[in-house]
Design a protein around this motif. Sequence first.
Motif, PDB file in Angstrom:
ATOM      1  N   LYS A   7       0.837  -1.189   0.000  1.00 32.06           N
ATOM      2  CA  LYS A   7       0.000   0.000   0.000  1.00 32.06           C
ATOM      3  C   LYS A   7       0.882   1.254   0.000  1.00 32.06           C
ATOM      4  CE  LYS A   7      -3.826  -2.391   0.273  1.00 32.06           C
ATOM      5  NZ  LYS A   7      -4.836  -2.262   1.328  1.00 32.06           N
ATOM      6  N   VAL A   8       0.632   2.159  -0.928  1.00 36.56           N
ATOM      7  CA  VAL A   8       1.391   3.400  -1.036  1.00 36.56           C
ATOM      8  C   VAL A   8       0.601   4.523  -0.380  1.00 36.56           C
ATOM      9  CG1 VAL A   8       2.435   5.090  -2.601  1.00 36.56           C
ATOM     10  CG2 VAL A   8       2.483   2.651  -3.177  1.00 36.56           C
ATOM     11  N   ILE A   9       1.245   5.246   0.530  1.00 37.19           N
ATOM     12  CA  ILE A   9       0.627   6.386   1.206  1.00 37.19           C
ATOM     13  C   ILE A   9       0.805   7.638   0.356  1.00 37.19           C
ATOM     14  CG2 ILE A   9       0.676   7.864   3.255  1.00 37.19           C
ATOM     15  CD1 ILE A   9       1.878   5.426   4.766  1.00 37.19           C
ATOM     16  N   ILE A  10      -0.307   8.297   0.042  1.00 39.63           N
ATOM     17  CA  ILE A  10      -0.246   9.595  -0.640  1.00 39.63           C
ATOM     18  C   ILE A  10      -0.452  10.698   0.396  1.00 39.63           C
ATOM     19  CG2 ILE A  10      -1.276  11.111  -2.368  1.00 39.63           C
ATOM     20  CD1 ILE A  10      -2.229   8.644  -3.878  1.00 39.63           C
ATOM     21  N   ALA A 249       8.310   5.496  -5.977  1.00 41.60           N
ATOM     22  CA  ALA A 249       7.340   4.449  -5.675  1.00 41.60           C
ATOM     23  C   ALA A 249       7.851   3.093  -6.132  1.00 41.60           C
ATOM     24  CB  ALA A 249       6.003   4.769  -6.335  1.00 41.60           C
ATOM     25  N   ILE A 250       8.464   3.043  -7.307  1.00 44.37           N
ATOM     26  CA  ILE A 250       9.026   1.786  -7.806  1.00 44.37           C
ATOM     27  C   ILE A 250      10.138   1.290  -6.888  1.00 44.37           C
ATOM     28  CG2 ILE A 250      10.339   0.778  -9.718  1.00 44.37           C
ATOM     29  CD1 ILE A 250       8.726   2.677 -11.585  1.00 44.37           C
ATOM     30  N   MET A 251      10.832   2.229  -6.224  1.00 39.65           N
ATOM     31  CA  MET A 251      11.902   1.868  -5.296  1.00 39.65           C
ATOM     32  C   MET A 251      11.392   1.557  -3.889  1.00 39.65           C
ATOM     33  SD  MET A 251      14.772   4.674  -6.427  1.00 39.65           S
ATOM     34  CE  MET A 251      15.872   4.207  -5.095  1.00 39.65           C
ATOM     35  N   GLY A 252      10.077   1.519  -3.731  1.00 42.53           N
ATOM     36  CA  GLY A 252       9.520   1.150  -2.434  1.00 42.53           C
ATOM     37  C   GLY A 252       9.049   2.305  -1.593  1.00 42.53           C
ATOM     38  N   GLY A 253       8.926   3.498  -2.193  1.00 37.16           N
ATOM     39  CA  GLY A 253       8.568   4.683  -1.436  1.00 37.16           C
ATOM     40  C   GLY A 253       7.097   5.036  -1.497  1.00 37.16           C
ATOM     41  N   ASN A 254       6.711   5.937  -0.611  1.00 34.25           N
ATOM     42  CA  ASN A 254       5.412   6.596  -0.637  1.00 34.25           C
ATOM     43  C   ASN A 254       5.594   7.930  -1.344  1.00 34.25           C
ATOM     44  OD1 ASN A 254       3.915   4.649   1.250  1.00 34.25           O
ATOM     45  ND2 ASN A 254       5.754   5.174   2.414  1.00 34.25           N
ATOM     46  N   VAL A 255       4.503   8.702  -1.526  1.00 38.30           N
ATOM     47  CA  VAL A 255       4.609   9.895  -2.355  1.00 38.30           C
ATOM     48  C   VAL A 255       3.909  11.086  -1.707  1.00 38.30           C
ATOM     49  CG1 VAL A 255       4.762   8.532  -4.474  1.00 38.30           C
ATOM     50  CG2 VAL A 255       2.515   9.343  -3.690  1.00 38.30           C
ATOM     51  N   ARG A 256       4.375  12.282  -2.064  1.00 35.07           N
ATOM     52  CA  ARG A 256       3.733  13.519  -1.612  1.00 35.07           C
ATOM     53  C   ARG A 256       3.528  14.448  -2.795  1.00 35.07           C
ATOM     54  NH1 ARG A 256       5.845  17.846   3.040  1.00 35.07           N
ATOM     55  NH2 ARG A 256       5.667  19.644   1.625  1.00 35.07           N
ATOM     56  N   VAL A 257       2.300  14.942  -2.942  1.00 34.77           N
ATOM     57  CA  VAL A 257       1.961  15.937  -3.950  1.00 34.77           C
ATOM     58  C   VAL A 257       1.342  17.144  -3.248  1.00 34.77           C
ATOM     59  CG1 VAL A 257       1.633  14.275  -5.833  1.00 34.77           C
ATOM     60  CG2 VAL A 257      -0.298  14.852  -4.331  1.00 34.77           C
ATOM     61  N   GLY A 258       0.890  18.121  -4.025  1.00 36.02           N
ATOM     62  CA  GLY A 258       0.200  19.266  -3.447  1.00 36.02           C
ATOM     63  C   GLY A 258       0.750  20.583  -3.942  1.00 36.02           C
TER      64      GLY A 258
END
Length: 312
Positions: A7-10, A249-258
């Motif tokens: 599960k990826v946290i945005i 994300a491909i490297m296993g990370g979550n993401v931040r936008v805004g």
Amino acid sequence: MSSTNRKVIITCAVTGAVHTPTMSEYLPITPDEIAEQSMEAVEAGAAILHLHARDPKDGRPSPEPALFNQFIPRIEEATDAVINITTGGSTRMTLEERLAYPLQAKPEMCSLNMGSMNFSIHPVARKISSWKYEWEQSYVEGMEDLIFRNTFADIKHILLELGEHGTRFELECYDVGHLYNLAYFVDEGLIKPPFFIQSIYGILGGVGPDPENLAMMRTVADRLFGRECYEFSILGAGRHQMQLLTMGAIMGGNVRVGLEDSIYLGKGTKAQSNAEQVRKIRRILEELSFEIATPAEAREILKLKGRDKVGF
């Protein structure tokens, strides 16, 4: 490479203290605008909302608890999002001002910049010939001669004051040295896993937006902490946003936008809302077969205290 079934946290950083009203007519300024765009971002898929306040009269960044109180309770009532309050504020705020609302609100999460640094967008001012409000030009140009201050003593103070209330942190690391600062506080016993490391690329004064730097930050974090002890997240400033987030994300990370991080949706196209950016990164992630974390799942992943234990 990361498993594609995690599960990826945005995270969505809704308004921030960097961009000014002249730069985008879509930047939320008033409490109503911040609340509405926050709620739309959660509906679009954001699990965490990273929040600042602004003076509704002219959009300048503000630490005033009364302003936060005009939109935070509305968001909390309307969504189940994790509400993450800045302790960074802006380069012009004192530590006491930056902590005024977090100490009152006792949120599940706060952001925490892991070091003092040059932090500037002053070159942007050269591209703007007419400003909407009188404060903006001097605010942006003045960044050339300011630092963001977070000494070891400042960070310790924030950790102790907010940690007493069970608040956990979005640990903002703008350069590799910030990871080593984080390791110091881990060794001191002031930060415990699971850490939520927000690695940041493309801010003038921090590490550049090169893909190699993302790989370096991930490698150093693995070496210092062990991958099982932390959650990695990626923030790409400006035009670097979507490319770096996808790679991360491909490297296993979550993401931040805004709109705090980028006022654009794509090349030459301004984002008309925070939700537009959330929907875009969500589509990219789901096309790559990643699942998007709900707020409840983000709370479990990050071991947060729960929304029933906050002060708003």
